[in-house]
Design a protein around this motif. Structure first.
Motif, PDB file in Angstrom:
ATOM      1  N   ARG A   8     -55.075 -88.155  12.054  1.00 53.00           N
ATOM      2  CA  ARG A   8     -55.907 -86.989  12.324  1.00 53.00           C
ATOM      3  C   ARG A   8     -55.344 -86.184  13.494  1.00 53.00           C
ATOM      4  NH1 ARG A   8     -62.348 -88.479  11.746  1.00 53.00           N
ATOM      5  NH2 ARG A   8     -62.358 -88.746   9.472  1.00 53.00           N
TER       6      ARG A   8
ATOM      7  N   GLN B 145     -55.942 -83.536  16.523  1.00 50.09           N
ATOM      8  CA  GLN B 145     -56.979 -83.023  17.399  1.00 50.09           C
ATOM      9  C   GLN B 145     -56.348 -82.141  18.465  1.00 50.09           C
ATOM     10  OE1 GLN B 145     -58.245 -85.956  20.735  1.00 50.09           O
ATOM     11  NE2 GLN B 145     -58.157 -87.198  18.873  1.00 50.09           N
TER      12      GLN B 145
ATOM     13  N   GLN C  69     -56.906 -80.780  22.470  1.00 46.61           N
ATOM     14  CA  GLN C  69     -57.575 -80.978  23.747  1.00 46.61           C
ATOM     15  C   GLN C  69     -57.108 -79.899  24.716  1.00 46.61           C
ATOM     16  OE1 GLN C  69     -59.663 -83.631  24.636  1.00 46.61           O
ATOM     17  NE2 GLN C  69     -59.408 -85.032  22.906  1.00 46.61           N
TER      18      GLN C  69
ATOM     19  N   LEU D   8     -62.400 -81.710  24.602  1.00 44.66           N
ATOM     20  CA  LEU D   8     -62.138 -81.751  23.164  1.00 44.66           C
ATOM     21  C   LEU D   8     -62.567 -80.446  22.518  1.00 44.66           C
ATOM     22  CD1 LEU D   8     -61.262 -83.331  20.638  1.00 44.66           C
ATOM     23  CD2 LEU D   8     -63.600 -84.186  20.474  1.00 44.66           C
TER      24      LEU D   8
ATOM     25  N   PRO E 124     -62.524 -79.216  15.626  1.00 42.66           N
ATOM     26  CA  PRO E 124     -61.442 -79.724  14.770  1.00 42.66           C
ATOM     27  C   PRO E 124     -60.540 -78.604  14.264  1.00 42.66           C
ATOM     28  CG  PRO E 124     -63.551 -80.684  14.151  1.00 42.66           C
ATOM     29  CD  PRO E 124     -63.862 -79.600  15.129  1.00 42.66           C
TER      30      PRO E 124
END
Length: 389
Positions: A101, A103, A105, A116, A119
């Motif tokens: 996955r 991501q 940040q 965070l 998505p």
């Protein structure tokens, strides 16, 4: 003129000034001080802060808005002001090797905490898509790629806005592409495939336009960087090092390609970051020393001060701040495994011993390490960008 003063003037110009008072941003503080306070609010929470008052809402909404067209000199000055009043946030894209996955940040420059982000849309394979930041617009584009588990290239483009802290779909590329070179050149996004075909995205118009194709042999993407109105693409050295690497340069103003200078392509032995208008590479070998490209001499010059601290481990990606920091210094970020970050501040080196040639500026880098949280231990970075938010 301060924001509050401009707001009052806008009310008067609209004929609504009679009996209407514009509330101070922060009662009791000079307007200029209050503005700087609000500009330091974490951008992730701007939506919440806009509910405090109508004045805060106008300030947080209008401050990052696109200005009206200006003459080139005025536009450059306005851009410099907008950057100086914004904060550089480091954005890191990373894969979890176990889940695959992706991501994103953002590293807060004050608290040094990672935030965070929503998505990232799409499901392209790691490293197959391009990521381009438009720092002064506060936008990041995730472009194309190859479908996870397959070999089909896609045309899709997603754009992240720091002002909205969200992703949305942008106009798709004219041609499906994966493993392409890309960069921001003159406020536009340029992408170039290994086959020599290229196209340009204009964020103001919201559409892709064809760019001049690159002739000659294919240039596989090892690394790419954008600086001075040009996109530089190099295939890097490859074992068994029997042939010098190829490289190409796209000039946006002329809409043309040329061969990369010999010293640049042969000395490009790492990942490139552009900081304060200068090109630096973190060498892939040895101590990960920093080198700066000297265009006049067509050579990469070693920056004094030691290599990237050993706490930062491979794989790593690099990014630089588009503007200079206090004292004419430049800042570079090296994001390693687990999102450990080496922050390098480059400044002019003090004279010591025999002076260098009078037209060569020697530099030195000082490193600081920001450790990632323990829960990030398995993350592998694949791209990093710096936005002013």
């Amino acid at each position: 003129m301060s924001f509050s003063s401009m707001s009052k003037q806008q009310v008067l110009d609209a004929g609504e000034g009679a009996g209407e008072e514009v509330v101070e941003l922060i009662p009791g503080l000079p307007e200029e001080v209050a503005e700087k306070c609000l500009l330091h609010l974490p951008f992730l929470y701007h939506r919440l802060f806009r509910t405090v008052s109508s004045t805060w809402n106008r300030f947080l909404t209008d401050a990052p808005a696109k200005p009206p067209p200006l003459a080139p000199a005025a536009a450059a000055a306005a851009a410099a002001v907008s950057v100086s009043f914004s904060l550089p946030f480091l954005f890191a894209f990373a894969f979890d090797p176990a889940s695959r996955r992706l991501q994103c940040q953002a590293l807060d420059p004050f608290s040094r905490r990672w935030l965070l982000l929503p998505p990232v849309p799409g499901g392209a394979a790691a490293g197959s898509f391009a990521v381009v930041g438009l720092p002064r617009r506060g936008e990041i584009y995730v472009i194309g790629g190859v479908e996870e588990g397959g070999d089909k290239a896609v045309r899709s483009v997603a754009v992240y806005s720091a002002a909205r802290n969200g992703w949305e779909e942008a106009a798709a590329m004219r041609t499906p592409r994966g493993y392409m070179a890309a960069g921001e050149v003159g406020g536009r996004v340029v992408v170039a495939g290994e086959d020599g075909e290229a196209e340009v995205f204009d964020p103001e118009a919201g559409r892709w336009l064809p760019a001049a194709p690159r002739c000659g042999a294919a240039v596989a993407r090892y690394d790419a960087a954008a600086a001075g109105g040009k996109l530089y693409v190099t295939e890097g050295w490859a074992w068994p090092f029997e042939r010098a690497p190829r490289g190409a340069v796209y000039d946006a103003a002329a809409d043309s390609w040329r061969e990369m200078a010999r010293g640049m392509r042969e000395g490009w032995t790492g990942s490139c970051a552009v900081a304060g208008g200068r090109m630096y590479i973190v060498a892939e070998y040895g101590e990960w020393r920093l080198k700066r490209y000297d265009e006049a001499r067509d050579e990469w010059r070693m920056v004094a001060g030691g290599g990237v601290p050993p706490e930062v481990r491979r794989p790593h990606v690099v990014a630089g701040e588009v503007g200079e920091v206090a004292g004419g210094r430049r800042r570079i970020y090296v994001v390693g495994a687990g999102l450990d970050v080496a922050v390098g501040t480059v400044s002019a080196a003090a004279a010591a011993g025999a002076p260098p040639p009078h037209d060569v500026e020697e530099e030195v880098v000082e490193w600081e390490v920001v450790k990632g949280p323990a829960e990030f231990a398995g993350l592998a970075p694949c791209n990093a960008q710096v936005l002013y938010a």
